[in-house]
Every structure is written in structure tokens, then in C-alpha cells.
Design a protein around this motif. Sequence first.
Motif, PDB file in Angstrom:
ATOM      1  N   GLY A 135      -9.398  17.163 -11.662  1.00 29.40           N
ATOM      2  CA  GLY A 135      -9.682  15.842 -11.106  1.00 29.40           C
ATOM      3  C   GLY A 135      -9.439  14.720 -12.096  1.00 29.40           C
ATOM      4  O   GLY A 135      -8.817  13.707 -11.762  1.00 29.40           O
ATOM      5  N   SER A 136      -9.911  14.889 -13.304  1.00 28.93           N
ATOM      6  CA  SER A 136      -9.733  13.827 -14.299  1.00 28.93           C
ATOM      7  C   SER A 136      -8.268  13.651 -14.687  1.00 28.93           C
ATOM      8  O   SER A 136      -7.799  12.522 -14.862  1.00 28.93           O
ATOM      9  N   ILE A 137      -7.547  14.747 -14.806  1.00 26.96           N
ATOM     10  CA  ILE A 137      -6.119  14.646 -15.137  1.00 26.96           C
ATOM     11  C   ILE A 137      -5.354  13.975 -14.003  1.00 26.96           C
ATOM     12  O   ILE A 137      -4.512  13.100 -14.232  1.00 26.96           O
ATOM     13  N   CYS A 138      -5.642  14.345 -12.766  1.00 22.70           N
ATOM     14  CA  CYS A 138      -4.926  13.765 -11.625  1.00 22.70           C
ATOM     15  C   CYS A 138      -5.245  12.280 -11.462  1.00 22.70           C
ATOM     16  O   CYS A 138      -4.356  11.481 -11.139  1.00 22.70           O
ATOM     17  N   ILE A 139      -6.497  11.896 -11.680  1.00 26.31           N
ATOM     18  CA  ILE A 139      -6.849  10.477 -11.607  1.00 26.31           C
ATOM     19  C   ILE A 139      -6.115   9.697 -12.699  1.00 26.31           C
ATOM     20  O   ILE A 139      -5.566   8.614 -12.447  1.00 26.31           O
ATOM     21  N   THR A 140      -6.066  10.248 -13.891  1.00 26.22           N
ATOM     22  CA  THR A 140      -5.397   9.572 -15.003  1.00 26.22           C
ATOM     23  C   THR A 140      -3.900   9.443 -14.748  1.00 26.22           C
ATOM     24  O   THR A 140      -3.332   8.351 -14.878  1.00 26.22           O
ATOM     25  N   PHE A 141      -3.251  10.532 -14.382  1.00 18.86           N
ATOM     26  CA  PHE A 141      -1.811  10.496 -14.142  1.00 18.86           C
ATOM     27  C   PHE A 141      -1.477   9.594 -12.950  1.00 18.86           C
ATOM     28  O   PHE A 141      -0.484   8.859 -12.980  1.00 18.86           O
ATOM     29  N   GLY A 142      -2.279   9.642 -11.900  1.00 16.74           N
ATOM     30  CA  GLY A 142      -2.042   8.796 -10.736  1.00 16.74           C
ATOM     31  C   GLY A 142      -2.190   7.323 -11.073  1.00 16.74           C
ATOM     32  O   GLY A 142      -1.382   6.492 -10.641  1.00 16.74           O
ATOM     33  N   SER A 143      -3.199   6.982 -11.854  1.00 14.18           N
ATOM     34  CA  SER A 143      -3.413   5.592 -12.258  1.00 14.18           C
ATOM     35  C   SER A 143      -2.275   5.090 -13.143  1.00 14.18           C
ATOM     36  O   SER A 143      -1.808   3.955 -12.974  1.00 14.18           O
ATOM     37  N   LEU A 180       0.820  -1.213   0.000  1.00 14.82           N
ATOM     38  CA  LEU A 180       0.000   0.000   0.000  1.00 14.82           C
ATOM     39  C   LEU A 180       0.851   1.259   0.000  1.00 14.82           C
ATOM     40  O   LEU A 180       0.520   2.240  -0.664  1.00 14.82           O
ATOM     41  N   LEU A 181       1.944   1.229   0.734  1.00 14.90           N
ATOM     42  CA  LEU A 181       2.863   2.372   0.748  1.00 14.90           C
ATOM     43  C   LEU A 181       3.491   2.572  -0.628  1.00 14.90           C
ATOM     44  O   LEU A 181       3.615   3.697  -1.104  1.00 14.90           O
ATOM     45  N   PHE A 182       3.853   1.487  -1.272  1.00 17.82           N
ATOM     46  CA  PHE A 182       4.408   1.539  -2.623  1.00 17.82           C
ATOM     47  C   PHE A 182       3.411   2.193  -3.586  1.00 17.82           C
ATOM     48  O   PHE A 182       3.765   3.093  -4.356  1.00 17.82           O
ATOM     49  N   LEU A 183       2.156   1.745  -3.519  1.00 18.02           N
ATOM     50  CA  LEU A 183       1.132   2.312  -4.392  1.00 18.02           C
ATOM     51  C   LEU A 183       0.848   3.770  -4.054  1.00 18.02           C
ATOM     52  O   LEU A 183       0.641   4.592  -4.946  1.00 18.02           O
ATOM     53  N   ALA A 184       0.837   4.102  -2.767  1.00 21.14           N
ATOM     54  CA  ALA A 184       0.571   5.487  -2.357  1.00 21.14           C
ATOM     55  C   ALA A 184       1.664   6.432  -2.850  1.00 21.14           C
ATOM     56  O   ALA A 184       1.371   7.554  -3.282  1.00 21.14           O
ATOM     57  N   LYS A 185       2.904   5.982  -2.806  1.00 20.12           N
ATOM     58  CA  LYS A 185       4.006   6.818  -3.297  1.00 20.12           C
ATOM     59  C   LYS A 185       3.863   7.074  -4.797  1.00 20.12           C
ATOM     60  O   LYS A 185       4.060   8.194  -5.269  1.00 20.12           O
ATOM     61  N   HIS A 186       3.524   6.034  -5.544  1.00 24.27           N
ATOM     62  CA  HIS A 186       3.356   6.209  -6.981  1.00 24.27           C
ATOM     63  C   HIS A 186       2.134   7.065  -7.300  1.00 24.27           C
ATOM     64  O   HIS A 186       2.160   7.868  -8.231  1.00 24.27           O
ATOM     65  N   LEU A 187       1.074   6.882  -6.530  1.00 23.15           N
ATOM     66  CA  LEU A 187      -0.113   7.713  -6.723  1.00 23.15           C
ATOM     67  C   LEU A 187       0.208   9.180  -6.460  1.00 23.15           C
ATOM     68  O   LEU A 187      -0.183  10.055  -7.235  1.00 23.15           O
ATOM     69  N   ALA A 188       0.949   9.447  -5.387  1.00 21.00           N
ATOM     70  CA  ALA A 188       1.316  10.831  -5.063  1.00 21.00           C
ATOM     71  C   ALA A 188       2.178  11.441  -6.167  1.00 21.00           C
ATOM     72  O   ALA A 188       1.990  12.606  -6.544  1.00 21.00           O
ATOM     73  N   ALA A 189       3.104  10.657  -6.706  1.00 20.28           N
ATOM     74  CA  ALA A 189       3.944  11.168  -7.797  1.00 20.28           C
ATOM     75  C   ALA A 189       3.104  11.463  -9.031  1.00 20.28           C
ATOM     76  O   ALA A 189       3.290  12.491  -9.694  1.00 20.28           O
ATOM     77  N   GLY A 190       2.149  10.594  -9.336  1.00 18.29           N
ATOM     78  CA  GLY A 190       1.291  10.807 -10.498  1.00 18.29           C
ATOM     79  C   GLY A 190       0.375  12.007 -10.330  1.00 18.29           C
ATOM     80  O   GLY A 190       0.184  12.789 -11.265  1.00 18.29           O
ATOM     81  N   ALA A 236       0.803   6.217 -13.145  1.00 17.64           N
ATOM     82  CA  ALA A 236       2.004   6.088 -12.320  1.00 17.64           C
ATOM     83  C   ALA A 236       1.965   4.804 -11.487  1.00 17.64           C
ATOM     84  O   ALA A 236       2.987   4.120 -11.343  1.00 17.64           O
ATOM     85  N   MET A 237       0.794   4.467 -10.946  1.00 19.93           N
ATOM     86  CA  MET A 237       0.693   3.216 -10.189  1.00 19.93           C
ATOM     87  C   MET A 237       0.876   2.010 -11.106  1.00 19.93           C
ATOM     88  O   MET A 237       1.546   1.036 -10.734  1.00 19.93           O
ATOM     89  N   GLY A 238       0.314   2.058 -12.298  1.00 21.29           N
ATOM     90  CA  GLY A 238       0.482   0.967 -13.246  1.00 21.29           C
ATOM     91  C   GLY A 238       1.928   0.775 -13.663  1.00 21.29           C
ATOM     92  O   GLY A 238       2.422  -0.354 -13.732  1.00 21.29           O
ATOM     93  N   VAL A 239       2.620   1.874 -13.895  1.00 22.39           N
ATOM     94  CA  VAL A 239       4.042   1.796 -14.258  1.00 22.39           C
ATOM     95  C   VAL A 239       4.849   1.216 -13.104  1.00 22.39           C
ATOM     96  O   VAL A 239       5.746   0.389 -13.302  1.00 22.39           O
ATOM     97  N   GLY A 240       4.511   1.620 -11.887  1.00 22.38           N
ATOM     98  CA  GLY A 240       5.207   1.080 -10.715  1.00 22.38           C
ATOM     99  C   GLY A 240       4.995  -0.413 -10.567  1.00 22.38           C
ATOM    100  O   GLY A 240       5.933  -1.165 -10.293  1.00 22.38           O
ATOM    101  N   ILE A 241       3.769  -0.860 -10.758  1.00 21.77           N
ATOM    102  CA  ILE A 241       3.469  -2.291 -10.640  1.00 21.77           C
ATOM    103  C   ILE A 241       4.168  -3.078 -11.736  1.00 21.77           C
ATOM    104  O   ILE A 241       4.752  -4.135 -11.486  1.00 21.77           O
ATOM    105  N   MET A 242       4.131  -2.574 -12.958  1.00 13.36           N
ATOM    106  CA  MET A 242       4.769  -3.289 -14.061  1.00 13.36           C
ATOM    107  C   MET A 242       6.283  -3.313 -13.930  1.00 13.36           C
ATOM    108  O   MET A 242       6.941  -4.220 -14.443  1.00 13.36           O
ATOM    109  N   GLY A 243       6.837  -2.335 -13.240  1.00 13.24           N
ATOM    110  CA  GLY A 243       8.280  -2.302 -13.039  1.00 13.24           C
ATOM    111  C   GLY A 243       8.763  -3.240 -11.952  1.00 13.24           C
ATOM    112  O   GLY A 243       9.965  -3.436 -11.780  1.00 13.24           O
TER     113      GLY A 243
END
Length: 86
Positions: free
Chosen positions: A57-65, A9-19, A67-74
Amino acid sequence: MTRKERDALLFLAKHLAAGVTAGLVFCGAMLGLDVGKLRTLLVAADSVGVGLYLFVGSICITFGSVAMGVGIMGLGDHADRPDREH
């Protein structure tokens, strides 16, 4: 909650915050530079707050998602498939 779950969850939260941060910077640049007369359209609208909220809101949701996807795939390594060449 186990330590592994907390770390995930911390990993995902960090990527979400960056996105979301990247999304806010992108929105600021789009509005600051008035790309496609977007800022002009938002200011001229009857409900500026709703339009701005939907845009940011839509841009932040898109960028956050993304960033989390890139983190998971990495996360993956290819130790489970030694026969593949990467």
C-alpha cells in the motif's frame, strides 16, 4: 461536471494507474528477489497480511503520487514566460 474537469480527472487517473502498476511491479521484484531479506521477514511475522498490506500500500501510494506529479509538471509550456531560456 464539465468536459475539462472530466479530462483532468481522466488524465490524473491514467497517471495514477501507471504509478500503481509500477509500484506493484516494484513490490513483486522486491519480494521475489528477497531484497534485504524482506520476504523472509514478512513470512516469519505473526501477521503476514498486515505487513504485506502496509508494504504494498505505501509503495503504491508513493509511486502513484509521483506519477501524477510528473504528469502535472509535464503539462506546462513556457509560452507564458518568453523571456526565460529553457
